[in-house]
Design a protein around this motif. Structure first.
Motif, short mmCIF file in Angstrom:
data_model
loop_
_atom_site.label_atom_id
_atom_site.label_comp_id
_atom_site.label_asym_id
_atom_site.label_seq_id
_atom_site.Cartn_x
_atom_site.Cartn_y
_atom_site.Cartn_z
N SER A 123 -39.16 -1.08 19.57
CA SER A 123 -38.97 0.49 20.45
C SER A 123 -40.13 1.15 19.92
O SER A 123 -40.96 1.30 18.69
CB SER A 123 -37.35 1.00 18.90
OG SER A 123 -37.36 1.66 19.92
N ARG A 124 -40.28 2.26 20.84
CA ARG A 124 -41.16 3.75 21.40
C ARG A 124 -40.41 4.39 21.51
O ARG A 124 -39.69 4.21 22.08
CB ARG A 124 -42.37 3.18 21.78
CG ARG A 124 -42.20 2.09 23.03
CD ARG A 124 -43.50 1.66 23.93
NE ARG A 124 -42.91 0.23 24.87
CZ ARG A 124 -43.22 1.41 26.43
NH1 ARG A 124 -43.28 2.37 26.10
NH2 ARG A 124 -42.91 1.10 27.62
N PRO A 125 -41.90 5.27 21.32
CA PRO A 125 -40.74 6.96 21.56
C PRO A 125 -39.65 7.11 23.08
O PRO A 125 -38.77 7.31 23.68
CB PRO A 125 -41.50 7.68 21.50
CG PRO A 125 -42.88 6.75 20.19
CD PRO A 125 -42.90 6.60 20.64
N GLY A 126 -41.01 5.96 24.43
CA GLY A 126 -40.77 6.49 26.07
C GLY A 126 -40.00 5.35 25.97
O GLY A 126 -39.30 5.55 27.22
N ILE B 95 -37.31 -6.08 12.48
CA ILE B 95 -36.83 -4.79 11.26
C ILE B 95 -36.29 -4.06 12.05
O ILE B 95 -36.61 -3.66 13.27
CB ILE B 95 -38.42 -3.91 10.52
CG1 ILE B 95 -38.19 -5.54 10.02
CG2 ILE B 95 -37.49 -2.99 9.72
CD1 ILE B 95 -39.73 -5.10 9.11
N LEU B 96 -34.80 -3.02 11.77
CA LEU B 96 -33.90 -2.73 12.56
C LEU B 96 -34.10 -1.32 11.40
O LEU B 96 -33.82 -0.93 9.82
CB LEU B 96 -32.91 -2.93 12.19
CG LEU B 96 -32.38 -3.93 14.02
CD1 LEU B 96 -32.71 -5.17 13.45
CD2 LEU B 96 -31.18 -4.20 14.16
N SER B 97 -33.55 -0.04 12.10
CA SER B 97 -33.37 1.07 12.43
C SER B 97 -31.43 1.51 12.01
O SER B 97 -31.07 1.05 13.23
CB SER B 97 -34.02 1.76 12.07
OG SER B 97 -34.07 3.23 11.57
N THR B 98 -30.80 1.14 10.84
CA THR B 98 -29.61 1.11 10.42
C THR B 98 -28.98 2.40 10.35
O THR B 98 -29.53 3.31 10.14
CB THR B 98 -28.96 -0.15 10.83
OG1 THR B 98 -28.63 0.04 8.94
CG2 THR B 98 -28.98 -1.49 10.77
N CYS C 123 -39.72 -3.33 15.11
CA CYS C 123 -40.63 -3.59 14.55
C CYS C 123 -40.02 -5.92 14.38
O CYS C 123 -39.63 -6.31 14.23
CB CYS C 123 -42.04 -3.54 14.38
SG CYS C 123 -41.84 -4.24 12.45
N TYR C 124 -41.13 -6.95 14.95
CA TYR C 124 -41.02 -8.25 14.84
C TYR C 124 -42.02 -8.22 13.77
O TYR C 124 -43.51 -7.52 13.98
CB TYR C 124 -41.49 -9.08 15.94
CG TYR C 124 -40.34 -8.07 17.10
CD1 TYR C 124 -39.08 -8.57 16.70
CD2 TYR C 124 -41.11 -9.03 18.54
CE1 TYR C 124 -37.79 -7.91 17.79
CE2 TYR C 124 -39.89 -8.88 19.05
CZ TYR C 124 -38.23 -8.33 18.82
OH TYR C 124 -37.40 -8.28 19.90
#
Length: 131
Positions: free
Chosen positions: A80-83, A104-107, A128-129
């Motif tokens: 995942s990236r800003p765009g 890795i997730l942000s939950t 990210c992976y």
């Protein structure tokens, strides 16, 4: 100013591994510290510490190597990236290399691995992976 601090962190780790450095430093943030904690818990880095230098804080990540001085981290990929943000529901959390790597997730419950998110039944942004 860095527009994507997570990509910057991954690039610094990747560059330090290629150069066989023992550690790498970067400006501290809550997300970077949480990401470093996940990497440490999964055994991809040796340790990390938050260092206060004057008015700002830095994160020092101690990199992990095998006895043959090969890096433990074989690859890092920003998802995942800003765009283009990438989100995954609890049933759609990706597996990296058939379980050999981690997503890795942000939950809502914090930064965690895909396996931990599946176990807790939460989804989130795929950061990210790592493999």
């Amino acid at each position: 100013m860095v527009t994507d601090p997570i990509a910057d962190m991954l690039a610094r780790i990747r560059n330090s591994l290629v150069a066989r450095h023992d550690h790498t430093d970067m400006p501290a943030s809550k997300t970077r510290v949480a990401l470093a904690q996940v990497l440490k818990n999964e055994g991809y880095i040796g340790n990390f510490e938050v260092r206060s230098e004057g008015t700002h804080k830095n994160v020092r990540i101690h990199l992990a190597y095998t006895p043959a001085r090969e890096p433990v981290i074989m690859g890092l990929q920003r998802v995942s990236r800003p765009g283009l943000r990438v989100y995954a529901a609890k049933r759609e959390i990706p597996r990296v290399y058939g379980g050999l790597g981690v997503a890795i997730l942000s939950t809502p419950e914090g930064v965690m691995t895909g396996q931990e998110a599946r176990r807790r039944g939460v989804g989130g942004e795929v950061l990210c992976y790592v493999w």
